[in-house]
Design an enzyme around this catalytic site. Structure first.
Site, PDB file in Angstrom:
ATOM      1  N   LYS A 137      59.587  28.247  23.288  1.00 21.03           N
ATOM      2  CA  LYS A 137      59.604  27.462  24.933  1.00 21.03           C
ATOM      3  C   LYS A 137      58.249  27.044  25.061  1.00 21.03           C
ATOM      4  O   LYS A 137      58.033  26.204  26.001  1.00 21.03           O
ATOM      5  CB  LYS A 137      59.862  28.655  25.857  1.00 21.03           C
ATOM      6  CG  LYS A 137      61.367  28.869  25.679  1.00 21.03           C
ATOM      7  CD  LYS A 137      61.450  30.114  26.809  1.00 21.03           C
ATOM      8  CE  LYS A 137      63.069  30.538  26.816  1.00 21.03           C
ATOM      9  NZ  LYS A 137      63.552  31.548  27.951  1.00 21.03           N
TER      10      LYS A 137
ATOM     11  N   ASP B  17      64.625  28.455  33.869  1.00 22.52           N
ATOM     12  CA  ASP B  17      64.596  29.882  33.876  1.00 22.52           C
ATOM     13  C   ASP B  17      64.120  30.394  35.480  1.00 22.52           C
ATOM     14  O   ASP B  17      64.499  31.325  35.942  1.00 22.52           O
ATOM     15  CB  ASP B  17      63.640  30.635  32.997  1.00 22.52           C
ATOM     16  CG  ASP B  17      64.129  30.620  31.577  1.00 22.52           C
ATOM     17  OD1 ASP B  17      65.532  30.512  31.418  1.00 22.52           O
ATOM     18  OD2 ASP B  17      63.187  30.524  30.670  1.00 22.52           O
TER      19      ASP B  17
END
Ligand code: ATR
Length: 277
Positions: free
Chosen positions: A69, A105
């Site tokens: 990420k 997210d």
């Protein structure tokens, strides 16, 4: 049978546990979009090659999970402001000729908190997931934002980046918070399932000091009810599992790619069914 022409997927390493292919393939089918979403297990040293392939093959978008990420950012032409704040992306997509990174997210985490106000928030853990949570909480005008982590230095570093406060792990039960978010792996299916990141006595103590039920939010979604949430519910807390965050991050990514959002209840049912197997 129609052959899918639009290629999407998720990269991570290891990738065994990902439910994203199930969810997105279902969403493509429902929307009548000829897309296919594949799991791509990708070790870190192949990350550059992968994004070269994205720029070569007709790959229209995808998701990025642990441990890529942060590292994936360097391969983007542009990332959003919230992704920059989190220092991580979990979604990539094309905007014209530009390969772009987003962090859904954060969107997913915030989805069940819309319109809520928290005076004091406690974040447990200071890893990659915690950074997105802290970035999200910062947008909610939390007055006091506190981070407790087993490794204090990591909590301090994260707190510094977001003008938050670090608390030694041993003292996490002393803070009376309106929301406690677990971002650690404690309680996750497997070796740590029987563990909890938050002392049960602190759940009761905090509840007694509050007129309203505080919120226990676990970003773990497997199992759906972790020990932390089970104990919080028994102590009179409101609870939120990681299922909503998982579904909402996926719906937000799907919206970016296709312009439509899959049905939330259908997505949740699908994931729940897969977890029950
Ligand atoms: P992620 O990207 O999912 O956040 P991570 O960066 O490895 O994963 O972070 C895992 C988090 O769980 C960390 O905050 C970690 O604490 P440390 O920074 O001290 O490693 C926390 N964690 C993992 N196992 C733990 C345990 N047994 N007790 C307390 N915290 C734990």
């Amino acid at each position: 049978m129609d052959i899918p022409t639009q290629l999407y997927g998720i990269i991570g390493y290891p990738l065994g546990h990902s439910l994203s292919p199930l969810l997105h393939d279902h969403a493509f089918q429902k929307a009548g979009i000829p897309g296919v979403y594949l799991p791509w297990s990708l070790p870190a040293e192949k990350l550059g090659d992968f994004f070269q392939a994205v720029r070569t093959l007709p790959i229209l978008g995808g998701n990025i999970t642990i441990p890529h990420k942060q590292a994936a950012i360097q391969f983007m032409d542009r990332i959003s402001a919230q992704a920059a704040a989190a220092g991580a992306i979990n979604t990539f997509f094309w905007d014209g000729k530009e390969l772009c990174g987003e962090n859904t997210d954060i969107t997913g985490f915030l989805a069940p908190l819309q319109g809520r106000r928290f005076a004091t928030a406690l974040v447990l853990g200071a890893g990659g997931a915690a950074r997105a949570i802290v970035a999200g909480l910062r947008t909610l005008n939390v007055q006091r934002l506190v981070i407790a982590n087993r490794t204090y230095e990591t909590a301090l570093a994260l707190a510094r980046d977001f003008q938050a406060q670090a608390l030694p792990w041993e003292e996490r039960g002393t803070l009376c918070a309106d929301i406690v978010v677990n971002t650690t792996s404690l309680g996750m299916k497997g070796a740590q399932q029987a563990l909890t990141p938050y002392p049960e006595a602190a759940l009761h103590a905090t509840r007694k000091q509050r007129d309203h039920a505080p919120l226990a939010y676990d970003i773990v979604y497997n199992p759906l009810e972790t020990r932390f949430l089970r104990e919080a519910r028994a102590a009179g807390w409101e609870c939120c599992s990681g299922l909503t965050m998982f579904v909402e991050q996926a719906r937000a990514a799907f919206k970016i790619w296709t312009g439509t959002r899959p049905d939330a209840a259908a997505c949740a049912a699908l994931v729940q069914q897969a977890l029950d197997l």
